[in-house]
Design an enzyme around this catalytic site. Structure first.
Site, PDB file in Angstrom:
ATOM      1  N   ASP A 148      38.186  37.131  29.506  1.00  0.00           N
ATOM      2  CA  ASP A 148      37.716  35.834  30.167  1.00  0.00           C
ATOM      3  C   ASP A 148      36.896  35.032  29.208  1.00  0.00           C
ATOM      4  O   ASP A 148      35.772  34.471  29.285  1.00  0.00           O
ATOM      5  CB  ASP A 148      36.477  36.426  31.235  1.00  0.00           C
ATOM      6  N   LEU A 149      37.786  34.800  28.299  1.00  0.00           N
ATOM      7  CA  LEU A 149      37.373  33.742  27.160  1.00  0.00           C
ATOM      8  C   LEU A 149      37.478  32.294  27.547  1.00  0.00           C
ATOM      9  O   LEU A 149      38.212  31.812  27.101  1.00  0.00           O
ATOM     10  CB  LEU A 149      38.139  34.111  25.923  1.00  0.00           C
TER      11      LEU A 149
END
Length: 372
Positions: A225-226
């Protein structure tokens, strides 16, 4: 972000403490007196920025995990240990402040009523910096973010060891990019429109062209989830015209799972497109940074267009579904949707070949000239 297979169960799982209750929790569990507290936006957990009257580092994030995920202590422990490991390896990751009993986390009731829900509580160091969502991104920071994505996955996959790491095999986890086909059960939330038709197309192509190739991709541990709110940066130059940024914080490890290197670069590309005035150019810079650490194979590159499209579909469909459950949190839940639909439609209008040509030519330019 949500980890439930059955997102309907989210309805009652999000914590709802107020500032006073949060301050009391910090005092009771961690033995720190809070001098200042304010809520932070969150998807399905609850976060508070707290300042304490103590020596040394005096700002923290109180993270109260939703009641569903709180039932998986090994998973939360694996995420926390990964953060500690990355910090020790020199990455700008938060670390936990230990409870009064010397633990990284504690399962706590929201109130004293019998049968009250229990939530896993952690106090993490507060990381300074500006979310990428709030800056005008340039080629330099996009390259750095690609490099970061590859470096995080590589060091986790090669060196991170802990008894709880097996909990990161999360087969039906809705946010794992392999699970785009699971969106079928939530697509009703889009209603009937042109957007739904494109998402249905993405899902079908994903089933036919990506799923059969998964076994040929190189496996690793994904942060997962960057996004543009989970990467913090600060500016290391005085030039206002061409600021040089460096990553000062990596947030939110709750979507960690076993996946593939190519998943991480696809996720990073998708989220960096969200805020960009020129979204289709973004992919090449992120890809170049990623490939400076982990070059992709031809098969992995060939899946990139559908993987980026698949992440758009995940974000947009799950947000629409969750907003129906939490109408009071709709604005935060649908942040991506503001530009996400437009970008996904543009990608499909241009077609895979044209989009990939743009990405791969930009990435190739770095091979000859290095980072901008």
């Amino acid at each position: 972000m949500s980890s439930r297979n059955d997102c309907q169960r989210q309805t009652l799982s999000k914590p709802a403490l107020d500032e006073k209750e949060a301050a009391e929790l910090v005092d009771r569990v961690f033995g720190l007196k809070v001098s200042w507290v304010r809520p932070l936006p969150s998807y399905d957990d609850q976060n508070f920025h707290v300042r304490v009257s103590a020596e040394g580092a005096d700002e923290y994030v109180l993270k109260i995990t939703n009641s569903e995920d709180s039932q998986e202590p090994d998973l939360i422990e694996a995420q926390t240990q990964a953060m500690m490991f990355l910090s020790a390896e020199g990455f700008p990751s938060a670390t936990p402040y230990l409870t009064k009993d010397g633990h990284t986390m504690s399962l706590e009731s929201a109130d004293t009523r019998p049968g009250s829900k229990k939530y896993m509580v952690r106090l993490l160091t507060y990381l300074p910096g500006t979310p990428v969502a709030k800056i005008a991104t340039n080629a330099q920071i996009l390259y750095e973010i690609g490099k970061l994505a590859a470096s995080v996955d590589k060091v986790l996959s090669e060196k991170f060891q802990h008894p709880t790491v097996k909990s990161l095999h999360r087969g039906q986890f809705i946010w794992n990019l392999a699970n785009v086909p699971l969106l079928d059960q939530y697509i009703y939330a889009l209603g009937q429109n042109k957007y739904r038709a494109v998402v249905e197309q993405v899902i079908e192509q994903f089933k036919g062209k990506v799923i059969p190739k998964l076994s040929s991709f190189r496996a690793c541990i994904n942060h997962g989830d960057l996004n543009d709110h989970n990467i913090l940066v600060d500016s290391s130059s005085a030039s206002l015209e061409n600021p040089q940024y460096r990553v000062s914080g990596i947030l939110d490890f709750s979507d960690m799972s076993y996946g593939y290197y190519v998943f991480e670069v696809a996720i990073a590309i998708m989220y960096m497109m969200i805020e960009s005035p020129d979204p289709l150019s973004v992919g090449g810079h992120v890809l170049a940074g990623f490939e400076s650490v982990v070059p992709l194979t031809a098969e992995e590159r060939g899946a990139l267009f559908l993987l980026v499209s698949g992440r758009f579909a995940q974000s947009l469909v799950i947000a629409a579904h969750t907003a129906l459950l939490y109408p009071e949190n709709k604005e935060y839940l649908t942040i991506t949707a503001k530009t996400g639909w437009k970008h996904l439609m543009t990608m499909f209008e241009m077609g895979q070949e044209a989009v990939e040509k743009t990405w791969f030519e930009t990435a190739q330019a770095y091979v000859h000239h290095g980072p901008a």
